[in-house]
Design a protein around this motif. Structure first.
Motif, PDB file in Angstrom:
ATOM      1  N   ARG A  95     -35.424 -37.542 -14.281  1.00 49.63           N
ATOM      2  CA  ARG A  95     -36.300 -36.404 -14.558  1.00 49.63           C
ATOM      3  C   ARG A  95     -35.696 -35.088 -14.067  1.00 49.63           C
ATOM      4  NH1 ARG A  95     -41.426 -38.709 -15.538  1.00 49.63           N
ATOM      5  NH2 ARG A  95     -41.596 -40.862 -14.806  1.00 49.63           N
ATOM      6  N   THR A  96     -36.142 -34.000 -14.708  1.00 47.57           N
ATOM      7  CA  THR A  96     -35.818 -32.657 -14.240  1.00 47.57           C
ATOM      8  C   THR A  96     -36.783 -32.315 -13.105  1.00 47.57           C
ATOM      9  OG1 THR A  96     -35.048 -31.981 -16.432  1.00 47.57           O
ATOM     10  CG2 THR A  96     -35.627 -30.234 -14.895  1.00 47.57           C
ATOM     11  N   VAL A  97     -36.272 -31.605 -12.088  1.00 46.23           N
ATOM     12  CA  VAL A  97     -37.088 -31.297 -10.919  1.00 46.23           C
ATOM     13  C   VAL A  97     -37.285 -29.785 -10.792  1.00 46.23           C
ATOM     14  CG1 VAL A  97     -37.297 -31.480  -8.406  1.00 46.23           C
ATOM     15  CG2 VAL A  97     -36.231 -33.332  -9.721  1.00 46.23           C
ATOM     16  N   HIS A  98     -38.555 -29.375 -10.567  1.00 45.50           N
ATOM     17  CA  HIS A  98     -38.890 -27.972 -10.345  1.00 45.50           C
ATOM     18  C   HIS A  98     -39.521 -27.831  -8.965  1.00 45.50           C
ATOM     19  CE1 HIS A  98     -38.395 -27.428 -14.717  1.00 45.50           C
ATOM     20  NE2 HIS A  98     -39.133 -28.526 -14.845  1.00 45.50           N
ATOM     21  N   LEU A  99     -39.027 -26.889  -8.175  1.00 44.76           N
ATOM     22  CA  LEU A  99     -39.605 -26.591  -6.870  1.00 44.76           C
ATOM     23  C   LEU A  99     -40.361 -25.271  -6.980  1.00 44.76           C
ATOM     24  CD1 LEU A  99     -36.573 -27.478  -4.548  1.00 44.76           C
ATOM     25  CD2 LEU A  99     -38.466 -28.962  -5.279  1.00 44.76           C
ATOM     26  N   LYS A 100     -41.641 -25.293  -6.683  1.00 48.42           N
ATOM     27  CA  LYS A 100     -42.491 -24.114  -6.846  1.00 48.42           C
ATOM     28  C   LYS A 100     -43.117 -23.715  -5.510  1.00 48.42           C
ATOM     29  CE  LYS A 100     -46.675 -22.596  -9.294  1.00 48.42           C
ATOM     30  NZ  LYS A 100     -47.704 -22.986 -10.276  1.00 48.42           N
ATOM     31  N   ILE A 101     -42.941 -22.451  -5.148  1.00 52.65           N
ATOM     32  CA  ILE A 101     -43.585 -21.919  -3.948  1.00 52.65           C
ATOM     33  C   ILE A 101     -44.643 -20.920  -4.397  1.00 52.65           C
ATOM     34  CG2 ILE A 101     -43.275 -20.715  -1.762  1.00 52.65           C
ATOM     35  CD1 ILE A 101     -40.387 -21.591  -1.755  1.00 52.65           C
ATOM     36  N   SER A 102     -45.903 -21.215  -4.081  1.00 59.91           N
ATOM     37  CA  SER A 102     -47.018 -20.350  -4.473  1.00 59.91           C
ATOM     38  C   SER A 102     -47.454 -19.520  -3.271  1.00 59.91           C
ATOM     39  CB  SER A 102     -48.194 -21.185  -4.983  1.00 59.91           C
ATOM     40  OG  SER A 102     -47.848 -21.865  -6.169  1.00 59.91           O
ATOM     41  N   TYR A 103     -47.369 -18.192  -3.426  1.00 62.00           N
ATOM     42  CA  TYR A 103     -47.747 -17.270  -2.368  1.00 62.00           C
ATOM     43  C   TYR A 103     -49.154 -16.736  -2.631  1.00 62.00           C
ATOM     44  CZ  TYR A 103     -42.740 -17.308  -1.297  1.00 62.00           C
ATOM     45  OH  TYR A 103     -41.456 -17.695  -0.973  1.00 62.00           O
ATOM     46  N   VAL A 104     -49.688 -15.979  -1.672  1.00 59.88           N
ATOM     47  CA  VAL A 104     -50.972 -15.317  -1.860  1.00 59.88           C
ATOM     48  C   VAL A 104     -50.913 -14.452  -3.107  1.00 59.88           C
ATOM     49  CG1 VAL A 104     -52.570 -13.620  -0.890  1.00 59.88           C
ATOM     50  CG2 VAL A 104     -51.549 -15.366   0.579  1.00 59.88           C
ATOM     51  N   PRO A 113     -30.468 -28.176 -10.691  1.00 60.20           N
ATOM     52  CA  PRO A 113     -29.517 -28.455 -11.772  1.00 60.20           C
ATOM     53  C   PRO A 113     -29.444 -29.943 -12.111  1.00 60.20           C
ATOM     54  CG  PRO A 113     -28.362 -28.014  -9.710  1.00 60.20           C
ATOM     55  CD  PRO A 113     -29.797 -27.698  -9.462  1.00 60.20           C
ATOM     56  N   GLY A 114     -29.237 -30.219 -13.396  1.00 54.92           N
ATOM     57  CA  GLY A 114     -29.071 -31.598 -13.852  1.00 54.92           C
ATOM     58  C   GLY A 114     -30.365 -32.389 -13.885  1.00 54.92           C
ATOM     59  N   VAL A 115     -30.240 -33.638 -14.331  1.00 51.29           N
ATOM     60  CA  VAL A 115     -31.369 -34.560 -14.389  1.00 51.29           C
ATOM     61  C   VAL A 115     -31.178 -35.598 -13.286  1.00 51.29           C
ATOM     62  CG1 VAL A 115     -32.623 -36.223 -15.815  1.00 51.29           C
ATOM     63  CG2 VAL A 115     -31.607 -34.199 -16.868  1.00 51.29           C
ATOM     64  N   LYS A 116     -32.221 -35.821 -12.491  1.00 55.30           N
ATOM     65  CA  LYS A 116     -32.111 -36.686 -11.326  1.00 55.30           C
ATOM     66  C   LYS A 116     -32.598 -38.099 -11.639  1.00 55.30           C
ATOM     67  CE  LYS A 116     -31.028 -32.871  -9.206  1.00 55.30           C
ATOM     68  NZ  LYS A 116     -29.607 -32.554  -8.929  1.00 55.30           N
ATOM     69  N   ASN A 117     -31.813 -39.091 -11.159  1.00 60.42           N
ATOM     70  CA  ASN A 117     -32.227 -40.479 -11.339  1.00 60.42           C
ATOM     71  C   ASN A 117     -33.279 -40.838 -10.293  1.00 60.42           C
ATOM     72  OD1 ASN A 117     -30.964 -41.370  -8.858  1.00 60.42           O
ATOM     73  ND2 ASN A 117     -28.991 -41.312  -9.929  1.00 60.42           N
ATOM     74  N   PRO A 118     -33.945 -42.016 -10.410  1.00 57.45           N
ATOM     75  CA  PRO A 118     -35.025 -42.365  -9.483  1.00 57.45           C
ATOM     76  C   PRO A 118     -34.648 -42.297  -8.004  1.00 57.45           C
ATOM     77  CG  PRO A 118     -35.083 -43.818 -11.367  1.00 57.45           C
ATOM     78  CD  PRO A 118     -33.853 -42.989 -11.520  1.00 57.45           C
ATOM     79  N   LEU A 119     -33.443 -42.712  -7.642  1.00 53.75           N
ATOM     80  CA  LEU A 119     -33.027 -42.662  -6.238  1.00 53.75           C
ATOM     81  C   LEU A 119     -32.906 -41.218  -5.755  1.00 53.75           C
ATOM     82  CD1 LEU A 119     -30.374 -45.554  -6.027  1.00 53.75           C
ATOM     83  CD2 LEU A 119     -32.754 -45.540  -5.224  1.00 53.75           C
ATOM     84  N   GLN A 120     -32.369 -40.350  -6.604  1.00 49.79           N
ATOM     85  CA  GLN A 120     -32.264 -38.935  -6.247  1.00 49.79           C
ATOM     86  C   GLN A 120     -33.646 -38.300  -6.152  1.00 49.79           C
ATOM     87  OE1 GLN A 120     -29.647 -37.986  -9.579  1.00 49.79           O
ATOM     88  NE2 GLN A 120     -27.944 -37.537  -8.175  1.00 49.79           N
ATOM     89  N   LEU A 121     -34.535 -38.678  -7.060  1.00 48.08           N
ATOM     90  CA  LEU A 121     -35.907 -38.164  -7.022  1.00 48.08           C
ATOM     91  C   LEU A 121     -36.610 -38.574  -5.734  1.00 48.08           C
ATOM     92  CD1 LEU A 121     -36.980 -38.939 -10.716  1.00 48.08           C
ATOM     93  CD2 LEU A 121     -36.395 -36.700  -9.762  1.00 48.08           C
TER      94      LEU A 121
END
Length: 239
Positions: A95-104, A113-121
């Protein structure tokens, strides 16, 4: 003549009796036929009722699915780490991974970058134990952290000011540029103008610079007393 009348009378009685018997037979036949039709009608009603119930169930299911899908940002409600890891491992998908930081105010999203396999996820999830996670409808993994602060970009360019309609807003740059980031509430401009010093009234229209969460909260607290809804509520209480 009297004999003829008597014969006609007897014949009429026989005909009348035959007519009554025939009518009775017809009535009996109709009643018997109707009694056979009633169970069929009842069966039909039960069938239609079942069909209606089935249709209503299908519609309810459809509405339920729409309700679930309507939260596109979090199509599947945030899962705890154990549930998320179980979903990742069981699917066996990369899967592709998105990191989201939500501020006030504001948010920052980083797509790894790239597509991560289950172990990387699994490793990424374990590296962010306090973050909320979910799988999007596209199959991507989202991890979100909520921070009680302004975003870095907001701190660099944020102004709080008022628009032409008396709405208190957060702007990117001075209000004159009309780059609205967030709308807070509409203010009672009459009460506000009569209460504020001239220099502060001018500053509100030109934009008040906010560089951290303390300044942000302080400005909002100052002007919240002039929110139109709050003013109307006070007036109603006085009445």
């Amino acid at each position: 003549m009297s004999r003829i009348k008597k014969q006609l009378w007897q014949r009429w009685r026989r005909w009348k009796k035959a007519l009554w018997v025939g009518a009775a037979c017809v009535a009996f036949t109709l009643l018997a036929w109707r009694s056979m039709q009633v169970p069929e009608e009842i069966s039909g009603l039960l069938t239609n009722s079942s069909l209606a119930d089935s249709t209503e169930s299908e519609l309810a299911a459809a509405v339920f699915k729409v309700g679930v899908d309507s939260g596109e940002e979090k199509e599947k409600a945030a899962l705890n780490n154990e549930q998320l890891l179980q979903t990742i491992i069981q699917s066996g998908l990369s899967r592709t991974v998105h990191l989201k930081i939500s501020y006030v105010s504001g948010e920052e999203i980083q797509t790894l970058p790239g597509v991560k396999n289950p172990l990387q996820l699994k490793k990424i999830i374990n590296e962010h134990p306090a973050w909320n996670g979910w799988i999007s409808s596209e199959g991507d993994l989202w991890l979100e952290q909520k921070v009680n602060d302004l975003s870095t970009l907001t701190k660099k360019e944020a102004y709080i000011g008022v628009d032409a309609f008396g709405n208190l807003k957060l702007f990117k740059g001075p209000p004159v540029q009309e780059k609205v980031l967030k709308t807070f509430f509409q203010m009672d401009m009459g009460s506000l103008k009569s209460s504020l010093p001239e220099n502060m009234w001018k500053e509100l229209h030109e934009g008040i610079r906010v560089q951290d969460i303390e300044e942000y909260n302080s400005v909002l607290s100052t002007f919240s007393d002039y929110a139109r809804e709050a003013a109307e509520h006070v007036m109603q209480n006085k009445q």
